[in-house]
Scaffold this motif. Structure first.
Motif, PDB file in Angstrom:
ATOM      1  N   VAL A  64     -10.736   6.695  -4.007  1.00  0.00           N
ATOM      2  CA  VAL A  64      -9.450   6.796  -4.889  1.00  0.00           C
ATOM      3  C   VAL A  64      -8.460   6.384  -3.937  1.00  0.00           C
ATOM      4  CG1 VAL A  64      -7.880   8.310  -6.123  1.00  0.00           C
ATOM      5  CG2 VAL A  64     -10.155   8.546  -6.417  1.00  0.00           C
ATOM      6  N   LEU A  65      -8.299   7.076  -2.948  1.00  0.00           N
ATOM      7  CA  LEU A  65      -7.098   6.816  -1.918  1.00  0.00           C
ATOM      8  C   LEU A  65      -6.986   5.331  -1.486  1.00  0.00           C
ATOM      9  CD1 LEU A  65      -6.611  10.199  -0.054  1.00  0.00           C
ATOM     10  CD2 LEU A  65      -5.336   9.464  -2.218  1.00  0.00           C
ATOM     11  N   HIS A  66      -8.185   4.900  -0.942  1.00  0.00           N
ATOM     12  CA  HIS A  66      -8.022   3.418  -0.337  1.00  0.00           C
ATOM     13  C   HIS A  66      -8.379   2.427  -1.726  1.00  0.00           C
ATOM     14  CE1 HIS A  66      -7.981   4.173   3.641  1.00  0.00           C
ATOM     15  NE2 HIS A  66      -8.491   5.460   3.374  1.00  0.00           N
ATOM     16  N   SER A  67      -8.535   2.736  -2.921  1.00  0.00           N
ATOM     17  CA  SER A  67      -8.757   1.883  -3.986  1.00  0.00           C
ATOM     18  C   SER A  67      -7.632   0.983  -4.267  1.00  0.00           C
ATOM     19  CB  SER A  67      -9.097   2.633  -5.182  1.00  0.00           C
ATOM     20  OG  SER A  67      -9.050   1.958  -6.494  1.00  0.00           O
ATOM     21  N   ALA A  68      -7.612  -0.207  -4.341  1.00  0.00           N
ATOM     22  CA  ALA A  68      -6.612  -1.275  -4.649  1.00  0.00           C
ATOM     23  C   ALA A  68      -5.892  -0.844  -6.183  1.00  0.00           C
ATOM     24  CB  ALA A  68      -7.212  -2.696  -4.744  1.00  0.00           C
ATOM     25  N   THR A  91       1.028  -1.160   0.064  1.00  0.00           N
ATOM     26  CA  THR A  91      -0.053   0.148   0.058  1.00  0.00           C
ATOM     27  C   THR A  91       0.566   1.135  -0.146  1.00  0.00           C
ATOM     28  OG1 THR A  91      -0.306   0.104   2.364  1.00  0.00           O
ATOM     29  CG2 THR A  91      -1.689  -1.270   1.348  1.00  0.00           C
ATOM     30  N   LEU A  92       0.224   2.503  -0.267  1.00  0.00           N
ATOM     31  CA  LEU A  92       0.891   3.559  -0.016  1.00  0.00           C
ATOM     32  C   LEU A  92       1.265   4.226   1.050  1.00  0.00           C
ATOM     33  CD1 LEU A  92      -1.353   5.770  -2.751  1.00  0.00           C
ATOM     34  CD2 LEU A  92       1.044   4.841  -3.239  1.00  0.00           C
ATOM     35  N   ALA A  93       2.574   4.847   1.284  1.00  0.00           N
ATOM     36  CA  ALA A  93       2.724   5.314   2.463  1.00  0.00           C
ATOM     37  C   ALA A  93       1.833   6.452   2.867  1.00  0.00           C
ATOM     38  CB  ALA A  93       4.186   5.569   2.528  1.00  0.00           C
ATOM     39  N   TRP A  94       1.279   6.428   3.727  1.00  0.00           N
ATOM     40  CA  TRP A  94       0.491   7.650   4.365  1.00  0.00           C
ATOM     41  C   TRP A  94       1.281   8.253   5.618  1.00  0.00           C
ATOM     42  CZ3 TRP A  94      -5.097   8.674   3.938  1.00  0.00           C
ATOM     43  CH2 TRP A  94      -5.522   8.232   2.615  1.00  0.00           C
ATOM     44  N   PHE A  95       0.918   9.608   5.748  1.00  0.00           N
ATOM     45  CA  PHE A  95       1.550  10.384   6.643  1.00  0.00           C
ATOM     46  C   PHE A  95       0.462  11.729   7.100  1.00  0.00           C
ATOM     47  CE2 PHE A  95       5.177   8.717   4.201  1.00  0.00           C
ATOM     48  CZ  PHE A  95       5.753   8.201   5.363  1.00  0.00           C
ATOM     49  N   THR A  96       0.754  12.004   8.212  1.00  0.00           N
ATOM     50  CA  THR A  96       0.084  13.295   8.616  1.00  0.00           C
ATOM     51  C   THR A  96       1.008  14.505   8.884  1.00  0.00           C
ATOM     52  OG1 THR A  96      -0.085  12.588  11.034  1.00  0.00           O
ATOM     53  CG2 THR A  96      -2.054  12.098   9.418  1.00  0.00           C
TER      54      THR A  96
END
Length: 152
Positions: free
Chosen positions: A64-68, A23-28
């Motif tokens: 979009v962002l959570h789409s496989a 998965t993509l790396a997510w940051f805040t």
């Protein structure tokens, strides 16, 4: 000294996990996202969103962002910097996170648009500002591709 070693070890381990993930790396946090983008030779996709009040933001995150499909296409291209501006008290962010998000909004989202998606390179230069208009994850990824190719 032990604390510094532990922090470095945890940072290295987290970067290893990000690299091994599907998965993509997510940051805040902007600095953490920038560091990951530089280390992985990727761009940063900065997303300004209202997670509990902005219907297009909620749809963008879900569709979009959570789409496989999006994850697979963008896995080695971008890291996500998700900057939330919730309205409900129960979803309130910490004072530090709120200040962090507001400072970035003053610099990159002066119009206050939501969702607002901005693609940045490792030097914080804006590569593009693709808009979400309900398109599919694949279509949004395809719209990002020419912006990503500017770097290569």
């Amino acid at each position: 000294m032990n604390r510094i070693f532990l922090v470095c070890l945890l940072s290295a381990f987290s970067q290893f996990l990000i690299a091994q993930s599907d998965t993509l790396a997510w940051f805040t946090n902007f600095e953490e996202a920038k560091t990951a983008a530089i280390e992985n030779e990727e761009n940063m996709l900065m997303v300004f969103a209202g997670s509990d009040w902005c219907k297009p933001c909620i749809q963008f995150k879900k569709d979009v962002l959570h789409s496989a499909d999006f994850q697979a296409k963008m896995k080695d291209e971008v890291v996500i910097l998700y900057l939330d501006f919730p309205a409900r008290r129960k979803n309130k962010l910490s004072k530090e996170q709120t200040a962090h998000n507001e400072a970035l909004a003053e610099k990159y989202n002066k119009s206050g648009a939501f969702p607002n998606v901005i693609l940045l390179n490792e030097n914080d230069a804006i590569l593009g500002n693709p808009s979400f208009n309900g398109q599919t994850a694949a279509d949004f990824a395809n719209e990002l591709q020419p912006l990503l190719n500017v770097q290569k």
